[in-house]
Design an enzyme around this catalytic site. Structure first.
Site, short mmCIF file in Angstrom:
data_model
loop_
_atom_site.label_atom_id
_atom_site.label_comp_id
_atom_site.label_asym_id
_atom_site.label_seq_id
_atom_site.Cartn_x
_atom_site.Cartn_y
_atom_site.Cartn_z
N LYS A 1 -1.58 8.33 -8.21
CA LYS A 1 -1.93 7.56 -7.00
C LYS A 1 -3.42 7.72 -6.71
O LYS A 1 -4.11 6.76 -6.38
CB LYS A 1 -1.11 8.08 -5.79
N GLU B 1 19.87 14.08 0.23
CA GLU B 1 20.96 15.02 0.00
C GLU B 1 21.97 15.00 1.14
O GLU B 1 23.18 15.01 0.92
CB GLU B 1 20.40 16.43 -0.20
N ASP C 1 2.08 4.21 0.51
CA ASP C 1 3.28 4.78 -0.08
C ASP C 1 4.46 3.92 0.38
O ASP C 1 4.33 3.15 1.32
CB ASP C 1 3.41 6.23 0.44
N THR D 1 4.33 3.96 -5.43
CA THR D 1 5.57 4.70 -5.14
C THR D 1 6.12 5.38 -6.39
O THR D 1 5.81 4.97 -7.51
CB THR D 1 6.63 3.75 -4.54
#
Length: 1102
Positions: free
Chosen positions: A771, A482, A384, A658
């Site tokens: 994935k 965030e 990843d 990704t």
């Protein structure tokens, strides 16, 4: 409680109690269940059959010879599994007996956790763990919210907000809560932690019930902990084994290593050898007995019963007897030794101090010890990007509003400074329209999030949020992006203050507090890749703010400076920054009411709620005005580039999978040295397939790589390729075509052919399931390579479970990946040592263990086969019963077990410095058929030397000093003595890393054999019916020729192997052998991490 009168037809359901059972066995079923599981193993079942045959028919060896080793293996395994299960029982008891407060008849009563039932109202206090899955009714906080950490469920330590039902949030006392009359309808228990669908019907004074939707935001999960809230009242909804936590216990599918598959294949070969030996002996026996004087000599007349038995029955009985005699060629103790080696060997990863992370305070973890050696066989690594290659530690870099860029002076990482900074703008004099868009953009980022504001609080003993001596607040959220964005807005003059009574408060540039009523949150999900909020400003107008990935926002935009923003987004992506786009739209009263209706209908649905919510979101989120975009940086992890480079040198292909956009991911790939500047990039993306057909693009790329391969076959410099593919194109490649035309068949093979010729592949815009599909595709390709997947988030779990070896990183996206993996490591950089050092050692150790076990059993049993030619095929054993029984259990078991735990054929430093040594052991090279054949032939040669050496040396000199002749037991003991010494010394010659423990075990085993033989033959044992070994060993050792022949035969047996090794090293040494010969450049020697007491002496051995 029973439902109130007037409720719909109600069928009482049987709910389980709140008892958690993670153990496998009970006191009553342990023995039958454990035995059933153990005898499902083919080797154990085979030995059970042999044991039963020995009991039923008259066989040449005692049933003890098979029964004792089998009993030993079964007992050791049962004790290990029983102990593990006992620990689980203890853990279950401590959980089930936890005290819990329940509201009964208007009062709080204390009970034990396992006595909870569905429908009980529970009181939970701060820092307590929820005893079962609960629906939140009311909280000590005025706004009916409570904060929860779910660290034990998914590892996310951030505080999540959960909401009480509006109609019950005002309940404050036990009596009020107890007076509640309601029914709850919900879905059947299911394991998804983030999904829950239900509704509550509240009955008030004989009126129609009020229905309220229940979702994941109302459900408090067992195992989560209450934080920053004094107490809550909640109702139990799922208990015991129906809680989501318990449903997630389900064991993962069993993964089997390549070594285990090789072992089983070798076992079948040896089974065939065993059967053929028994058949040959049976046929030769009846051929030899053809003449009557041999069939029934004068000294051995048969009984009448034996004469009347049919020849076929006699032959079959003889066949079984020969099978029993030769059955030791199958090594029963190999399985238990392999299990012990894996179990004990796995601790070396856990104990490795270099893989301990100070920041996390944790080291590597082993969840599955069955796959240790597979770490040394990896050919493909799937990783990843976010949180695995990068730190997942976001830093706000810039934002762009209508093409104008705003850059704050300083970034505060994780903490808010109270002084507001000025804005560093490209153009510092905004006009009216631009000023309005700028304000809307900053407000959008201050309102469109799920960030919580925390007052100053102690975290790990450090006071967070203290600045200039006065306490301030700091932000926490389940998403680091965030927090970075809200902090970035603070740097730019807009501060998010708090959410209070459903009003969001922000402090604008002019130090005025603005209040917006939060009406609806349209939560982020990985399919939509965006989130929205609907708010009402103090002026009364309704605003919908939306932020999300550029691919999710641009198609929904109808106005705004799209081209300028798009250009800036692409530029930022090329620099490796994570980008988000922000848009808004104004809603009229009627549009808002329509949106409310859509959302309420979807939320109240019990069936297909997710789908209906997604449809409602799609209706509401459209016709946006684009405001701008943000750029956040996620730094590369320490030594990520070095690790990837080492994996490349070791011959592994690294793929990055990704969900990020192509440009951002490509920039990270260049930074991490996955792509070099010389790498030729091949693109297989949606953009390209829109210009050309997928068919043409694939064939063009295939031609390019094949042409290059034919050129590079002649030249030394090989141009390496890097492939970039996106999720949309991958779906098209993996979807079989319906027309089945010649040119438009299945594209998988062409795609795989392109991938095989690329040194690195980047898959971007991938959904979690895609994935796993990629990993499955490579696993199923014709080479069947060993795959490894490494990731840190919940979205990586599917690929971690799919790969041969799954490695989880203990990251910031929670611990789901680490929990579902086979191994967990703190940082990506630890993967280098995990594979190149630990994987390498594990593989060479277990490969030697397997081959050595088969070798020593051939040496053991082949003389027995040859002996039959000299005893009229009468099934006479060559060795004594004690030797048959103890050969694999005692005399030869410990040296190989220790070798398989501590052997280091080259030093750790050499393996780290020269990753290419990993190629020497790739593709199961030490357990291939030629190597297996060599070990078997070596075993047969040694057995022939033992037998015929002893036979010819004693042909004429079978007399001791007192004139006694040597008998058959002395002959067998002589062969056995040479055998034990030869196989043990063979292992000593193979040992490169000597410690005091090696010396102790190897020489100690030989000494034990001598002492045992002296005692066994030197004492008259009262429990034996016959004493055929009495004084045999002493008599043999009293003979000079016996000593000479033992030394001579051991030397002759070991000589071919030594000569072969010397010649191979001299003429065609492997990279590993060259590394062994090269002295280590570093003078500092680390203490052995395996046995801290061991004193390592470096000795070259062949």
């Amino acid at each position: 409680k029973e439902p109130p009168p007037g409720a719909e037809a109600y069928i009482p359901q049987r709910y389980p109690d709140n008892r958690i059972v993670s153990s496998k066995y009970t006191f009553w079923n342990f023995i039958p269940k454990n035995l059933f599981e153990q005898f499902r193993r083919i080797a154990n079942f085979y030995f059970l059959v042999i044991f039963l045959v020995q009991l039923i028919i008259d066989t040449p060896t005692s049933p003890v010879t098979s029964g004792l080793p089998l009993f030993f293996v079964i007992t050791v395994t049962a004790i290990k599994q029983g102990y593990e299960d006992w620990l689980r029982h203890k853990a279950d008891c401590s959980i089930n007996e936890c005290p819990v407060d329940v509201v009964q008849r208007g009062k709080v009563a204390r009970t034990q956790s396992h006595k909870l039932r569905v429908g009980d109202i529970v009181v939970v206090r701060e820092d307590e763990t929820f005893p079962c899955d609960l629906i939140l009714l009311s909280s000590s906080r005025q706004d009916g919210t409570c904060y929860v950490t779910t660290a034990s469920l998914d590892g996310e330590s951030s505080h999540k907000t959960y909401y009480a039902i509006p109609d019950t949030m005002a309940f404050r006392t036990d009596q009020e809560v107890d007076s509640l009359h309601a029914t709850i309808e919900c879905e059947q228990p299911q394991p998804d932690l983030y999904k829950f669908v239900g509704r509550i019907n509240i009955y008030k004074n004989k009126e129609e019930p009020v229905a309220r939707p229940l979702g994941a935001e109302n459900l408090l999960l067992r195992g989560a902990t209450l934080k920053n809230t004094q107490h809550i009242y909640a109702v139990a909804i799922y208990t015991g084994m129906e809680t989501k936590m318990a449903l997630n216990y389900q064991s993962k599918s069993q993964k089997r290593s390549a070594v285990e598959k090789s072992m089983n294949a070798f076992l079948i070969v040896y089974l065939c050898i065993l059967i053929s030996k028994a058949v040959v002996n049976t046929v030769l026996k009846y051929a030899w007995q053809w003449s009557p004087d041999r069939d029934e000599p004068w000294y051995n007349h048969r009984t009448e019963n034996e004469r009347q038995r049919h020849v076929v029955v006699r032959a079959f009985t003889d066949f079984l007897a020969f099978t029993v005699l030769f059955n030791y060629i199958i090594p029963v103790s190999m399985y238990v030794t392999v299990e012990m080696q894996k179990f004990l060997g796995s601790y070396f990863i856990t104990w490795d101090e270099e893989m301990f992370d100070e920041e996390l305070g944790e080291g590597a973890q082993v969840n599955t010890s069955d796959l240790n050696e597979e770490l040394g066989q990896v050919q493909y690594v799937f990783t990843d990007k976010t949180g695995t290659l990068t730190e997942n530690n976001m830093e706000f870099i810039e934002c762009c509003v209508d093409g104008n860029v705003y850059i704050p002076h300083a970034i505060c990482n994780g903490q808010i400074l109270s002084a507001a900074s000025s804005i560093d703008m490209i153009d510092s004099s905004p006009g009216g329209y631009r000023r309005e868009h700028e304000d809307l953009f900053f407000r959008a980022l201050c309102l469109c999030h799920t960030v919580q504001v925390k007052e100053e609080e102690t975290v790990d003993g450090i006071k967070k949020g203290i600045h200039q001596g006065r306490p301030t607040s700091f932000y926490i959220s389940s998403s680091p992006d965030e927090v970075a964005l809200v902090e970035g807005m603070k740097r730019l003059g807009y501060t998010y203050l708090r959410l209070k009574d459903n009003y969001m408060e922000i402090l604008n540039k002019d130090d005025e507090i603005e209040r917006f009523e939060l009406l609806h949150v349209l939560n982020f999900d990985s399919v939509r890749r965006r989130m929205s909020v609907i708010v009402r400003a103090s002026s009364g107008e309704y605003l919908l703010f939306c932020k999300g990935a550029d691919s999710a926002i641009f198609p929904l935009v109808i106005s705004g400076k799209v081209e300028q923003v798009k250009a800036r987004v692409e530029q930022n992506a090329v620099e490796g920054l994570r980008t988000l786009c922000v848009a808004y739209k104004r809603l009229s009263e009627s549009e808002y009411q329509e949106a409310c209706r859509h959302l309420t209908d979807a939320k109240l649905a019990l069936q297909e709620r997710e789908q209906r919510l997604a449809e409602a979101y799609d209706v509401i989120e459209r016709d946006f005005v684009l405001l701008g975009a943000t750029a956040v940086e996620d730094r590369l992890q320490e030594k990520a580039a070095d690790t990837i480079e080492s994996l490349h040198k070791a011959g592994m292909k690294v793929w990055v999978l990704t969900g990020d956009k192509m440009e951002t991911a490509a920039a990270t790939c260049y930074a991490s040295k996955l792509f070099r500047r010389s790498t030729q990039i091949l693109e297989l993306t949606k953009k390209r397939t829109e210009e050309q057909s997928l068919h043409d693009v694939l064939f063009e790329l295939n031609r390019t790589v094949l042409r290059q391969r034919s050129i590079s076959g002649l030249s030394v410099d090989c141009l390496d390729f890097g492939l970039i593919i996106d999720g949309a194109t991958l779906s098209a490649v993996l979807t079989p075509k319906q027309d089945g035309g010649a040119g438009h068949g299945n594209y998988r093979e062409i795609f795989l052919e392109i991938c095989r010729n690329c040194s690195a592949v980047l898959c971007c815009r991938m959904a979690p399931l895609q994935k796993a599909q990629i990993v499955k595709l490579i696993k199923a390709s014709k080479e069947h390579p060993i795959t490894l997947a490494v990731g840190d988030g919940a979205n990586d779990v599917s690929m971690i479970l799919e790969a041969h070896v799954g490695i989880g990183i203990m990251g910031k996206e929670g611990r789901q990946a680490a929990r579902n993996s086979d191994y967990a490591i703190p940082k990506f950089k630890h993967l280098k040592k995990m594979l190149l050092v630990h994987g390498h050692y594990y593989y060479i150790r277990i490969a030697e263990l397997v081959q050595y076990f088969f070798y020593k059993n051939v040496c053991f049993i082949f003389p027995q086969f040859l002996y039959q030619f000299f005893c009229g095929f009468s099934q006479q054993p060559l060795y004594d019963t004690a030797y048959l029984t103890l050969y694999n259990i005692s005399f030869t078991s410990l040296p190989i077990l220790l070798y398989s735990l501590v052997e280091k054929h080259v030093t750790m430093e050499t393996l780290k410095r020269e990753p290419s040594l990993y190629r020497d052991i790739a593709k199961n090279s030490l357990l291939r058929w030629p190597v297996f054949l060599y070990w078997t032939c070596l075993g047969v040669f040694d057995a022939v030397v033992f037998f015929f050496g002893a036979y010819f040396l004693f042909d004429n000199t079978t007399f001791t000093s007192n004139g006694q002749m040597f008998g058959n037991w002395t002959f067998g003991t002589l062969v056995f003595t040479v055998l034990v010494f030869t196989v043990t010394l063979k292992l000593a010659l193979d040992t490169h890393h000597w410690t005091w423990i090696n010396h102790f075990v190897i020489w100690g085993s030989l000494l034990f054999y001598v002492i045992f033989s002296l005692l066994w033959g030197g004492i008259i044992w009262p429990f034996l019916n016959y004493q055929r070994m009495y004084y045999v060993f002493m008599q043999m050792l009293s003979s000079g020729p016996a000593w000479l022949s033992i030394i001579l035969l051991i030397t002759v047996s070991l000589l071919p192997d030594v000569i072969k090794k010397v010649l191979c090293r001299a003429m065609c040494p492997t990279a590993t052998e060259r590394a062994q010969s090269t002295p280590c450049p570093c003078l500092t020697v680390e203490p052995s991490t395996i046995f801290m007491l061991s004193q390592s002496s470096s000795r070259m051995s062949f």
